[in-house]
Design an enzyme around this catalytic site. Structure first.
Site, short mmCIF file in Angstrom:
data_model
loop_
_atom_site.label_atom_id
_atom_site.label_comp_id
_atom_site.label_asym_id
_atom_site.label_seq_id
_atom_site.Cartn_x
_atom_site.Cartn_y
_atom_site.Cartn_z
CB THR C 27 -0.91 0.06 1.16
OG1 THR C 27 -0.08 0.40 2.50
CG2 THR C 27 -1.74 -1.22 1.37
CG ASP C 28 0.04 4.56 -2.41
OD1 ASP C 28 -1.12 4.56 -2.11
OD2 ASP C 28 0.06 4.60 -3.71
CD GLN C 29 1.86 10.12 1.15
OE1 GLN C 29 2.76 9.88 1.86
NE2 GLN C 29 1.60 11.21 0.62
CG MET C 30 -4.13 8.06 -2.88
SD MET C 30 -4.05 8.00 -4.71
CE MET C 30 -2.26 8.49 -4.78
N GLY C 31 -3.41 4.91 0.56
CA GLY C 31 -4.19 3.91 1.18
C GLY C 31 -4.72 2.79 0.10
#
Lengths: 166, 166, 166, 166
Positions: C27-31
């Protein structure tokens, strides 16, 4: 900053600093850099330390059939790193023996100056088939047996990072 | 295999096994799985352990604003893992306190049965802003204060993996 | 589901399904799952397709000095994938020539059934030094020259995914 | 090098160059950089292009609730990249519409000067919940509707990279 205590007799740096900018791909849904990336940054730090010590790690592999294989890895995460932060990875040779090398790491946030992580890795010198071997003689000067006395922060070093795992 | 025999008094498993197949992307030019991937596999093991204990980690984050943030991570690499190997990641709750949880890991090669890595991670329970908090009451039953006595290999556990880093 | 249109003459499956569970690390910080991971999942799909076709890709490399090197990769992301989602990667041989193989992919969310991504990769057969070579004869049966007519969704296939990039 | 000569009317660069040094973790057992990493390098290039255009992408997310979500990604791999190679990722805005932005990429080996990869990504502007939205007005100047005429290599650009996938 701890470099070259006695420059004429010991011209090698006792640590190398590398800049890492946190990639979007390295963040997770918590909004911070995912922890396994620190071990990749440590590796970037090792490669840069080798270069600043005076040799290219890739040539150590290709020309001398000597791989610095990771046997143990430890990291303590103190503060988060976030997307686009610029970090300094400070890498040291923490010690070595005939067939092993130990590195230590400090990761700083360049903007705040805060220490955000510390770590240590132990390595075994191996040939391309993964068999342990002695570090070739020509590299021994780069890896002193005990690097503690050349440390920038000797008082800090006596408190081992791994203690907290006990 | 170390699972609790007296099911009615302690129905929770004391470990969870997860299968990982080594991806090509996880190999490096040494021809083995790059070491930082083990920490990702540990995370896969933790998520599976939560599921087998009886809850979904994603709901702990979404519904209870409780994140199991990694504070320390350690791994000892004993033997290499190679592309397409199937591995078992055996994950345990090694202990916990009000705001912290500790997990331990063993990674086995399913084909040879060999133990190829061991590890341990320490975690702090945090809210979505990264502030430490107590583990919500409803999750406490899953994380006993000291899990050593439920260990499959108690004699093994007395020798701490981190000792070799000292 | 499109398997074995004429079972006695063409026993090979025309696609392989692999299950991927989205890792926290992906995952990344965009979820959501970071987009480059889909290309890793495609690779997992290719390896599984090879296995279901009847051979191990790792042996193709080790025993026949034949590497399926990626020359082009394309993915269209239709809907996000999230942490802990279980996905199906459906992989097909889309076509082949003497020295090249083309694969296509569909990624489904197992819970909703939705198609969340489609992709395609082109590959060149190379030896271990990266020199193009012909696919060894023994593998040719696995890679038909044009696989379109064996597609599960022929009408779908006529609209090429890459068109949207034009 | 293709930068706008008439600075007063168009002071923005038409591309940004970023240096990437290939990490050991990015190699695979074929001894080259694994292909999915190129898409991560593209993202590093986009973030740097935003910075050189005059804004920080992270602030576009945090302050303007505008995420540049990847809808399509394509890469053509021409020559391998190897451990410790230094690469230039040259990133351009290839075009844009009210809700979409398109970037193109060229990756060069700094040592040989060779073009080793080209790519393109299409993006949709979304809010933090993933709903498409118009690019905020203040960013429109950075993303001209059609950037082809500002290209460093217009003749090259007329031949679209994706053609080879057809």
């Amino acid at each position: 900053m701890g470099r070259r205590i006695i420059a004429h007799s010991m011209p090698m740096p006792d640590f190398a600093d590398t800049t890492i900018r946190v990639r979007y791909a390295e963040t997770d849904q918590m909004g911070v850099a995912y922890h396994s990336n620190y071990f990749i940054w440590f590796e970037v730090g090792r490669v840069e330390l080798c270069r600043q010590l005076g040799f290219e790690y890739k040539q150590m592999e290709a020309e001398d059939d000597s791989f610095i294989v990771v046997a143990e890895a430890y990291c303590r995460f103190k503060r988060p790193a976030r997307f686009d932060d610029t970090l300094t990875v400070r890498t040291r040779v923490a010690g070595s023996q005939r067939r092993t090398v130990r590195f230590s790491y400090e990761v700083f946030n360049q903007s705040s100056g805060e220490l955000i992580a510390t770590g240590e890795t132990n390595h075994v010198i191996c040939d391309r088939l993964g068999r342990p071997k002695s570090l070739p003689v020509k590299y021994r000067k780069y890896f002193p047996a005990n690097n503690r006395d050349r440390s920038a922060n000797p008082s800090n070093e006596s408190k081992r990072e791994t203690e907290t795992l006990q």
